[in-house]
Each structure stands twice: as structure tokens, then as C-alpha cells.
Design a protein around this motif. Sequence first.
Motif, PDB file in Angstrom:
ATOM      1  N   UNK A  73      58.502  28.866  74.453  1.00  0.00           N
ATOM      2  CA  UNK A  73      59.161  29.936  73.737  1.00  0.00           C
ATOM      3  C   UNK A  73      59.746  29.433  72.433  1.00  0.00           C
ATOM      4  N   UNK A  74      59.937  30.339  71.480  1.00  0.00           N
ATOM      5  CA  UNK A  74      60.471  29.964  70.170  1.00  0.00           C
ATOM      6  C   UNK A  74      61.977  30.182  70.160  1.00  0.00           C
ATOM      7  N   UNK A  75      62.737  29.077  70.207  1.00  0.00           N
ATOM      8  CA  UNK A  75      64.195  29.192  70.269  1.00  0.00           C
ATOM      9  C   UNK A  75      64.794  29.761  68.985  1.00  0.00           C
ATOM     10  N   UNK A  76      64.061  29.675  67.890  1.00  0.00           N
ATOM     11  CA  UNK A  76      64.548  30.279  66.645  1.00  0.00           C
ATOM     12  C   UNK A  76      64.527  31.805  66.741  1.00  0.00           C
ATOM     13  N   UNK A  77      63.721  32.339  67.636  1.00  0.00           N
ATOM     14  CA  UNK A  77      63.699  33.781  67.881  1.00  0.00           C
ATOM     15  C   UNK A  77      64.571  34.163  69.072  1.00  0.00           C
ATOM     16  N   UNK A  78      64.587  33.291  70.078  1.00  0.00           N
ATOM     17  CA  UNK A  78      65.346  33.586  71.295  1.00  0.00           C
ATOM     18  C   UNK A  78      66.853  33.542  71.061  1.00  0.00           C
ATOM     19  N   UNK A  79      67.319  32.577  70.288  1.00  0.00           N
ATOM     20  CA  UNK A  79      68.763  32.443  70.048  1.00  0.00           C
ATOM     21  C   UNK A  79      69.350  33.657  69.334  1.00  0.00           C
ATOM     22  N   UNK A  80      68.750  34.128  68.222  1.00  0.00           N
ATOM     23  CA  UNK A  80      69.298  35.331  67.581  1.00  0.00           C
ATOM     24  C   UNK A  80      69.266  36.566  68.479  1.00  0.00           C
ATOM     25  N   UNK A  81      68.346  36.569  69.452  1.00  0.00           N
ATOM     26  CA  UNK A  81      68.247  37.704  70.367  1.00  0.00           C
ATOM     27  C   UNK A  81      69.244  37.598  71.511  1.00  0.00           C
ATOM     28  N   UNK A  82      70.031  36.531  71.516  1.00  0.00           N
ATOM     29  CA  UNK A  82      71.031  36.357  72.560  1.00  0.00           C
ATOM     30  C   UNK A  82      70.487  35.775  73.846  1.00  0.00           C
ATOM     31  N   UNK A  83      69.255  35.327  73.845  1.00  0.00           N
ATOM     32  CA  UNK A  83      68.640  34.765  75.047  1.00  0.00           C
ATOM     33  C   UNK A  83      68.886  33.250  75.071  1.00  0.00           C
ATOM     34  N   UNK A  84      70.139  32.896  75.341  1.00  0.00           N
ATOM     35  CA  UNK A  84      70.565  31.498  75.256  1.00  0.00           C
ATOM     36  C   UNK A  84      69.879  30.638  76.308  1.00  0.00           C
ATOM     37  N   UNK A  85      69.877  31.084  77.543  1.00  0.00           N
ATOM     38  CA  UNK A  85      69.276  30.290  78.625  1.00  0.00           C
ATOM     39  C   UNK A  85      67.796  30.068  78.375  1.00  0.00           C
ATOM     40  N   UNK A  86      67.107  31.116  77.921  1.00  0.00           N
ATOM     41  CA  UNK A  86      65.669  31.000  77.652  1.00  0.00           C
ATOM     42  C   UNK A  86      65.410  30.036  76.495  1.00  0.00           C
ATOM     43  N   UNK A  87      66.269  30.075  75.488  1.00  0.00           N
ATOM     44  CA  UNK A  87      66.113  29.179  74.342  1.00  0.00           C
ATOM     45  C   UNK A  87      66.299  27.721  74.754  1.00  0.00           C
ATOM     46  N   UNK A  88      67.291  27.463  75.597  1.00  0.00           N
ATOM     47  CA  UNK A  88      67.524  26.097  76.074  1.00  0.00           C
ATOM     48  C   UNK A  88      66.353  25.613  76.917  1.00  0.00           C
ATOM     49  N   UNK A  89      65.863  26.479  77.779  1.00  0.00           N
ATOM     50  CA  UNK A  89      64.736  26.119  78.629  1.00  0.00           C
ATOM     51  C   UNK A  89      63.498  25.808  77.797  1.00  0.00           C
ATOM     52  N   UNK A  90      63.267  26.580  76.741  1.00  0.00           N
ATOM     53  CA  UNK A  90      62.116  26.352  75.870  1.00  0.00           C
ATOM     54  C   UNK A  90      62.217  24.991  75.184  1.00  0.00           C
ATOM     55  N   UNK A  91      63.405  24.634  74.733  1.00  0.00           N
ATOM     56  CA  UNK A  91      63.588  23.346  74.078  1.00  0.00           C
ATOM     57  C   UNK A  91      63.388  22.188  75.052  1.00  0.00           C
ATOM     58  N   UNK A  92      63.889  22.345  76.261  1.00  0.00           N
ATOM     59  CA  UNK A  92      63.732  21.292  77.264  1.00  0.00           C
ATOM     60  C   UNK A  92      62.262  21.083  77.615  1.00  0.00           C
ATOM     61  N   UNK A  93      61.503  22.174  77.655  1.00  0.00           N
ATOM     62  CA  UNK A  93      60.071  22.077  77.917  1.00  0.00           C
ATOM     63  C   UNK A  93      59.362  21.394  76.750  1.00  0.00           C
ATOM     64  N   UNK A  94      59.748  21.754  75.521  1.00  0.00           N
ATOM     65  CA  UNK A  94      59.130  21.161  74.332  1.00  0.00           C
ATOM     66  C   UNK A  94      59.394  19.656  74.258  1.00  0.00           C
ATOM     67  N   UNK A  95      60.556  19.235  74.699  1.00  0.00           N
ATOM     68  CA  UNK A  95      60.892  17.811  74.699  1.00  0.00           C
ATOM     69  C   UNK A  95      59.872  17.024  75.505  1.00  0.00           C
TER      70      UNK A  95
END
Length: 350
Positions: free
Chosen positions: A159-181
Motif C-alpha cells: 500500500x502507498x503510505x503517502x495516500x493512506x496517511x492523509x486518509x487517516x488509515x494509520x494502521x494500514x500505512x504502518x503495515x505497508x511500510x513494514x512490508x516494504x522494509x
Amino acid sequence: MSKKYLTRYGDNYLEEMTEAEIRQDIEDGTLDAADRAQIPAMTSDDMDHLFEIISNPQKIVSVEPGNEVVVTFDAGTLKLCVRSDIPMDRLTACVTQERALGSDSIELCHVDYSYKPIKPIISEERQTMEQVQLMTTIPVLYGAMPNLGLYTKPDGPCGNWAELLPAGKIAEAKEAQEEAVQHSIKDIVFVASSMIESGADGINLDTVGASGDADVKASLEAVRIIKQKYPTTGIEMGMAGEFNLGMHGELTFDGEILAGMYPHQQVRMAEQAGVDIFGLVVNTNSSQSLAWNLARSVTLAKETVKVAKIPVHANVGMGVGGIPLSIIPAADAVSRVDKALVEIAGLDGL
């Protein structure tokens, strides 16, 4: 009427300033860096030395004989065959760096300067590295960016955390970054291992942290694995900014939160991972003077060198390290930045 000195601003434009104005900007710049990073400001002697460097009437300044430092590059081969618009291939660029420009080292890299897109062409890159090693004698590193943004949809699996964070989807944004790592770690280790086995003298991870603290974590974890596999191979890590952006905010390395770390803290993490050369970054403010920007850079660099156990090479390209933000920074500004960082901050290289 007060004497005025010809100097520059962070956007590379010439400006005349009085001694009082330059000194005031030096003081303001060092206090700004000290406040942000919670480190000591420059001493009065250091500020006097910096004023002498900036006000020197010579167009080009330099260190005294014996105080020279070594130079490393990021995107080394691209500097000549892409950015200079001189028609040459990467092999010619490496030889030119060595035999015409007298470089201390060079970095072989691909025009798509990230680890992920190098995977499909790794066979060709290995052949190029072997050819470069046969043609040169200086150390040849292979480098690219972690660039976690490449792992986001629609081109990547996360997932794209640059889109998820502004949409308020904090947990999804963190999960996307952890997967990308995890994807990034695998790609960096794969590419670095292939290039080391093809003769690379070292590996460079450049612009670390451009995608935030997840980008930093991926780089540190990858370095640790690479050093375990190839303990004698040198690794350089150049940062993207003067502090780690907390796009995730809770990621750690060896138990320490990565978000918000300044260079003197970043270098400790790099050491723990196994990095051999640390490239600190200080962002240039294009609306401030060279004196202000350089005072900030010297302040942050001096503290980093003080705590570091490994060599520190400041990033001194366009828009970082006190260098004006311009495609072709003026030589008078560049030489003053280099001299100040070496003589006052005590850098090991540039």
C-alpha cells in the motif's frame, strides 16, 4: 561606510554583506542547528575561523598542504555521462574520473538509481563491474538508493503510505511500510551480494531515509546482513536528510526509535549495523546566506565527527552540506564549504 564582502545565498546568487551581517548569520545558523539537534553550538574561535573562510578575498580557497581529505561519490558514473551531457558510457566515465580528474574512488551505478530495478538487469551489471575492475586501479563501489517508494502500488506490492496517511488509515500505512522494509532488505542484499562477488570494492547505500524511518530501517538491516556475509567489504551509507522523517514513527533498530534522529545519532546506528563510511546530510535553506547554511553544517558535522568511530564524509552536493541549491554550484561557495567542514568540523572526507 562598512566594508562589504562578496558572498552567496543558498540559491547560488551573489550578495554583498558586511562583516556584522556575516557574523550575525554565522551565529544564527549555529544556534539554529544546536537547538534543533540538541548539541553544542560553535565556539567563538570556530565562528571567527568560519568568518575568515567566508570573507577570504580569493575566489577559490583550500586547506593547507597535508590537510587534504579523500573523496567518495554518490551516483558517480552518472555525474559525467548523464548530468554533464557529455556523450560517454559508464566505463569511459570511470576511467575519466581516475585518469583525468584524479578521483580517490568512484561509484559504478545504473541510471535507474535504486536497488529494486537493478534486479532484472543484474547479469549485465555484473559484467560491467568486472570490466571496470579490469580497466581501473582506484576503489570501485557499486551504489543505489533503497527507495522504498518503489514498493508501493500500483507498481509494487505494498500500500502507498503517502495516500493512506492523509486518509487517516494509520494502521494500514504502518503495515505497508513494514512490508516494504522486508522487500527492500531482500533486494539490497541480493544486488549487493551479486556485485561484491563480481569484484566490487565496496557498496554504497545512497539517499537513505528519503522515504522516512522505514527506509532507514531497511538500509540498516540490509547492511548488517551484508557485513555478516562479506565482513571485509566496505560499506558507505549516505543519508537523505539531516534527520529521519517519522513516516512510521515507531520503527526501531537495536531497540532505539529511528524517527527524529540527527546526524550524531544516525552515525551510531550506522556503526552498529556495520557501516564503514557515514555520509551525513545537512539541508541547505535557499533563502538564507552561505554563512548561515555553512554554520549549521559545521555545527552538525563537528558533533557527528566527535561521537563517530568510523570515517565521516559529508554530502556536499547541490543543496546539502551548505552547498547552494543549484544544478551547478559556484566554485567559490563549494571551496569554502569544503574548507570549513575539513578544518573546523574535522571531516575525514567529502
